[in-house]
Design an enzyme around this catalytic site. Structure first.
Site, PDB file in Angstrom:
ATOM      1  N   LYS A   1     -30.471   7.622   1.459  1.00 59.95           N
ATOM      2  CA  LYS A   1     -31.210   8.629   0.940  1.00 59.95           C
ATOM      3  C   LYS A   1     -32.434   7.857  -0.015  1.00 59.95           C
ATOM      4  O   LYS A   1     -33.691   8.791  -0.340  1.00 59.95           O
ATOM      5  CB  LYS A   1     -30.969   8.989  -0.679  1.00 59.95           C
ATOM      6  CG  LYS A   1     -29.093  10.179  -0.401  1.00 59.95           C
ATOM      7  CD  LYS A   1     -29.050  11.115   0.482  1.00 59.95           C
ATOM      8  CE  LYS A   1     -28.275  12.092   0.429  1.00 59.95           C
ATOM      9  NZ  LYS A   1     -27.543  11.540   1.149  1.00 59.95           N
TER      10      LYS A   1
HETATM   11  C1  LIG Z   1     -26.381  12.663   2.444  1.00 62.46           C
HETATM   12  C2  LIG Z   1     -25.636  11.054   2.671  1.00 62.46           C
HETATM   13  C3  LIG Z   1     -25.334  11.339   4.878  1.00 62.46           C
HETATM   14  C4  LIG Z   1     -25.419  12.933   4.701  1.00 62.46           C
HETATM   15  O1  LIG Z   1     -26.944  13.506   5.351  1.00 62.46           O
HETATM   16  P1  LIG Z   1     -27.386  14.341   6.146  1.00 62.46           P
HETATM   17  O2  LIG Z   1     -28.970  14.432   6.135  1.00 62.46           O
HETATM   18  O3  LIG Z   1     -27.586  15.349   4.332  1.00 62.46           O
HETATM   19  O4  LIG Z   1     -26.801  14.785   6.971  1.00 62.46           O
HETATM   20  C5  LIG Z   1     -24.582  10.700   4.858  1.00 62.46           C
HETATM   21  N1  LIG Z   1     -23.773   9.172   4.613  1.00 62.46           N
HETATM   22  C6  LIG Z   1     -24.136   9.048   2.699  1.00 62.46           C
HETATM   23  C7  LIG Z   1     -24.395   7.656   2.333  1.00 62.46           C
HETATM   24  C8  LIG Z   1     -25.387   9.952   2.168  1.00 62.46           C
HETATM   25  O5  LIG Z   1     -25.668   9.646   1.436  1.00 62.46           O
END
Ligand SMILES: *Cc1c(COP(=O)(O)O)cnc(C)c1O
Length: 499
Positions: free
Chosen positions: A116
């Site tokens: 993120k």
């Molecule tokens: C948010 C997240 C995901 C999923 O990503 P999306 O864009 O919502 O599909 C996968 N792995 C981690 C560690 C995340 O924080």
């Protein structure tokens, strides 16, 4: 140089709802409930060979200028420089590690050690620039509900960014010890964290209620504030995620791992469908990607969707060891549905209405035929743990539970297809973020050890230094202690804003 000057964004539920990139970033969600998508998908005016030798920041500019066409070169470069700096623990920003037949693209070298950060470190700067461009001079108040990862990454991004404040709501008893400590020790004069006596859905509904409350919005506007959202449906989060797929491709070329124009596969552990959609946009813009492999955990709505053409959220919610993918409504999938419906706002709006009312929708055969770029599968808890153990035992490389879902699904894909195409796996979190699950998968003797006591052992077996994000919070003072009932969220916001 600017590319297509007149790229606009339209709502997936109303084609006439048309805005510039900067307006889409400020608004987040379209007022009709739809998501903003480019009115025509841009085509890269470079080939990956042209980018050999360029830094992450330089690649970011080349990619993002195609999508954020109303930003000037100076504005965009300034946002990029402010985002991808020493907050990341490596100059490469997104390095790659080869292990067990695939390239792991490590997207966890930012402040909160999850992917993120790749988007949330630039979003605040894109948002402030967007506000300036559109003559908005009010202070922007970001409201976010989080189940753990997003809230911390958003605060780390907005911390001490002038002209912004951020208020994060989380379920008091619904996050891990490390996640809660990460949030409660958050620094920055403009950050607020509130635990609610309720679950994530209640936090989410409370935030939505505030966004849509005309009286509250008027009240804060009079005081010089305006709400905005750092949610993953904001194109200001989606566009920065396209960058690292291009960067990874260029690095593979640069290091002689692939030849010019050689196609690669991409595997993405998926929850809200944001990260994999960014890879799809990269492909559509011209990056040589063959298959987009969508990896789910036991909440396998997407796998079922790709294999049957029916999206059905009516099923029990599973709590898994990859919690950031525990989701039954993949919001960003709506952007793909709009595409395969022939960019029809009417068809898409009908399907989304069905999802909202009945929790289910079914696409036509004609739409299904346009999903050939995707392969979906899932990994259950045991398979996820097995993937962690196996890659550690064969290569000494430690991956987190989310990445392990992707690794496991990639194994299934190869077994089914014998496809030898070079493959990049999006590695979305550091193993330090999910210590207990990771260490127990490697050796059951850690089952009864507390999270914080596993930091040393992980460092020892992986040879990877403890990230600042972890060492910093061990002794950091707690700075936030507000707790409220879900019904009191508005009052808490007002009191933070001095109303
Ligand atoms: C948010 C997240 C995901 C999923 O990503 P999306 O864009 O919502 O599909 C996968 N792995 C981690 C560690 C995340 O924080």
């Amino acid at each position: 140089m600017r590319y297509s000057m007149d790229l606009h964004y339209v709502s997936t539920r109303d084609y006439l709802n048309r805005v510039t990139a900067s307006q889409a970033i400020l608004q987040g969600l379209a007022s009709d409930g739809g998501l903003y998508v480019p009115d025509q998908l841009p085509q890269f005016d470079f080939s990956p060979e042209d980018l050999i030798g360029k830094t992450y920041q330089e690649v970011a500019y080349e990619v993002m200028r195609h999508f954020l066409t109303d930003f000037t070169e100076e504005e965009l470069k300034s946002c990029i420089a402010l985002a991808y700096d020493s907050k990341f623990d490596t100059e490469e920003i997104a390095p790659m590690t080869y292990a067990q037949g695939a390239y792991y693209l490590e997207l966890f070298h930012g402040k909160t050690i999850a992917f993120k950060d790749m988007a949330l470190s630039i979003l605040p700067h894109l948002m402030l620039t967007s506000a300036r461009k559109n003559g908005v001079d009010r202070e922007i108040v970001i409201l976010t509900a989080t189940s753990g990862d997003t809230g911390k990454a958003a605060m780390a991004g907005f911390e001490d960014v002038k002209g912004t404040r951020i208020i994060v709501f989380y379920p008091k008893d619904g996050v891990s010890a490390i996640q809660e400590r990460q949030m409660l020790t958050q620094t920055g004069d403009n950050t607020h964290v509130v635990g609610i006596h309720g679950n994530f859905d209640q936090a989410q509904s409370g935030v939505k209620r505030m966004f849509n409350d005309p009286v509250l919005n008027e009240k804060i506007r009079e005081k010089g504030f305006q709400f905005s959202s750092a949610n993953s449906i904001n194109i200001g989060r989606l566009v920065p995620q396209i960058v690292y797929y291009v960067y990874a491709y260029v690095k593979l070329l640069e290091n002689g791992k692939i030849g010019a124009k050689e196609k690669i596969n991409v595997v993405v552990p998926t929850g809200n469908f944001g990260n994999i959609l960014a890879a799809y946009y990269a492909k559509r813009a011209g990056l040589p990607i063959a298959k987009l492999i969508c990896a789910s955990n036991e909440n396998r709505v997407l796998y079922d969707f790709f294999s049957t053409g029916t999206y059905n959220k009516n099923r029990p919610f599973q709590v898994t060891n990859s919690p950031s993918m525990d989701i039954l409504i993949s919001s960003n999938l709506e952007r793909l549905i709009y595409e395969i419906a022939g960019e029809s706002d009417i068809v898409n709006a009908g399907l989304m209405d069905s999802l909202a009312r009945k929790g289910i929708y079914e696409i036509t055969d004609q739409m299904r035929q346009k999903l050939g770029d995707f392969y979906g599968n899932y990994a259950d808890e045991d398979q996820t743990e097995e993937a962690i153990r196996e890659i550690y035992q064969t290569c000494g490389y430690v991956i987190d539970t989310h990445t392990a879902v992707a690794a496991s699904v990639y194994g299934k894909y190869k077994a089914e297809t014998a496809d030898e195409t070079k493959t990049v796996i999006a590695s979305t979190a550091s193993p330090y973020k999910f210590l207990h699950a990771v260490m127990t998968a490697i050796d059951p003797k850690y089952a009864n050890v507390e999270d914080f006591d596993l930091i040393g052992p992980l460092s020892e077996i992986s040879g990877c230094p403890v990230p600042r994000a972890v060492s910093d919070i061990v002794a950091a003072p707690i700075r936030h202690d507000t707790v409220c009932e879900p019904e009191q969220m508005d009052q808490v916001v007002c009191s933070f804003l001095g109303l």
